[in-house]
Design an enzyme around this catalytic site. Sequence first.
Site, short mmCIF file in Angstrom:
data_model
loop_
_atom_site.label_atom_id
_atom_site.label_comp_id
_atom_site.label_asym_id
_atom_site.label_seq_id
_atom_site.Cartn_x
_atom_site.Cartn_y
_atom_site.Cartn_z
N GLU A 187 14.48 -32.68 -26.52
CA GLU A 187 14.67 -31.72 -25.41
C GLU A 187 15.92 -30.84 -25.55
OE1 GLU A 187 14.40 -33.92 -21.73
OE2 GLU A 187 12.34 -34.53 -22.12
N ASN A 237 11.45 -33.57 -30.64
CA ASN A 237 10.54 -33.92 -29.54
C ASN A 237 10.89 -33.11 -28.29
OD1 ASN A 237 8.45 -35.93 -28.68
ND2 ASN A 237 10.05 -36.69 -27.30
N HIS A 252 3.51 -34.06 -20.87
CA HIS A 252 3.51 -34.52 -19.48
C HIS A 252 2.75 -33.46 -18.67
CE1 HIS A 252 6.10 -37.89 -20.25
NE2 HIS A 252 6.99 -37.11 -20.84
N GLU A 283 4.14 -38.40 -25.47
CA GLU A 283 4.43 -38.97 -24.13
C GLU A 283 3.35 -38.57 -23.14
OE1 GLU A 283 8.47 -38.19 -22.83
OE2 GLU A 283 9.28 -38.47 -24.85
N ASP A 317 0.83 -38.02 -20.35
CA ASP A 317 0.32 -38.48 -19.06
C ASP A 317 -0.14 -37.25 -18.29
OD1 ASP A 317 2.88 -37.50 -18.16
OD2 ASP A 317 3.66 -39.53 -17.87
C1 XIL Z 1 11.83 -41.48 -18.85
C2 XIL Z 1 11.53 -42.96 -18.59
O1 XIL Z 1 10.13 -43.18 -18.63
C3 XIL Z 1 12.09 -43.36 -17.23
O2 XIL Z 1 11.92 -44.75 -17.03
C4 XIL Z 1 13.56 -42.98 -17.14
O3 XIL Z 1 14.04 -43.26 -15.84
C5 XIL Z 1 13.77 -41.51 -17.47
O4 XIL Z 1 13.21 -41.24 -18.74
N1 XIL Z 1 11.04 -37.28 -21.60
C6 XIL Z 1 11.45 -38.26 -22.47
C7 XIL Z 1 11.46 -39.68 -22.02
O5 XIL Z 1 11.70 -37.99 -23.66
O6 XIL Z 1 12.51 -40.41 -22.62
C8 XIL Z 1 11.56 -39.79 -20.52
O7 XIL Z 1 11.42 -41.17 -20.17
C9 XIL Z 1 10.50 -38.93 -19.87
C10 XIL Z 1 10.71 -37.49 -20.23
#
Ligand code: XIL
Length: 317
Positions: A131, A172, A208, A238, A240
């Site tokens: 990020e 990422n 996401h 990641e 969802d």
């Molecule tokens: C999130 C976790 O799932 C949570 O439990 C935590 O509180 C915050 O981070 N992008 C990422 C992940 O790269 O590491 C993040 O994970 C979600 C967004």
Amino acid sequence: AQLHTLALAAGLEYFGTATDNIELSDAALVTALSNLTEFGQITPGNSQKWDSIEPSPNTFSFEKGDAITALGAKNSQLLRCHTLVWFQQLPVWVQNGTWTNATLTAALKNHITTTMTHYKGQCYAWDVVNEALESDGSFRESVFFKTMGESYIKIAFDTAAATDPDVKLYYNDFSIENPGPKATGALNIVKSLKASGTKIDGVGLQAHFIVGSTPSKAVQIKNLESFTALGVEVAYTELDIRMTLPSTAALDAQQTTDYENTVAACVQVTNCIGVTVWDFSDKYSWVPSTFPGTGSALPFDENLVRKSAYFGIVAGL
Ligand code: XIL
């Protein structure tokens, strides 16, 4: 057949899931997570982040990360290690430290070298930088960018490559799943690293997504191919797909389609090598606490029952 088995048959290297330490005391969850036909890969959701691994300067704490990597090893699951350099979940000493370019460079290198040395041989891939970009494609004003400039990214990847030449090194980020300024920014990171001779193996697209505004399969394919054209592999790291609660039959149906399209896009792109969901049961999703009023984002419900979304993934594989 189940998700990882189907993914292998479709030419991917894995279908996987994130998990977190709190889940390890949930026996039913661990049993479901440990099913290698379903999940061939795991990612620690939090326990390899800087605040967990190096809470105070040069004091390293690997216990929580090790609990996840040990489970993956026991289950013969690949491990996506996550993450070395990120602007969030930093310990206060990093976030609020009084840094110069030289002192932060030294701290960054020490963090990467010590962490990657500890996990050497265990990780299939490392998310080296997470990020780094704003939504307009400019660099985020993290402590790293403010102190070291854009060069922190190259320094991080060069340090990672020198520490473990055998692990895949990834950039990422989120909201780079369709073409636009932020995806262009990520493409430019890849181009500039490669132009300067730095090793980068892959780009992780977090994915996401939101039900109904998930990019179409065609758009996702075009976007993934813009990355692979640069000579890197890609993965959805990641995934969802959240909805505004309460769920309805229509939202569930759209979510099923959105999951199918996303997974199918990866399958159809040569060098899209895997898909990871950001946990698999709604019981442990980060979504409801992070995006209040939304949820039901994952393929298994709170009781570990397969939802319609699960069969969308099956259809896409
Ligand atoms: C999130 C976790 O799932 C949570 O439990 C935590 O509180 C915050 O981070 N992008 C990422 C992940 O790269 O590491 C993040 O994970 C979600 C967004």
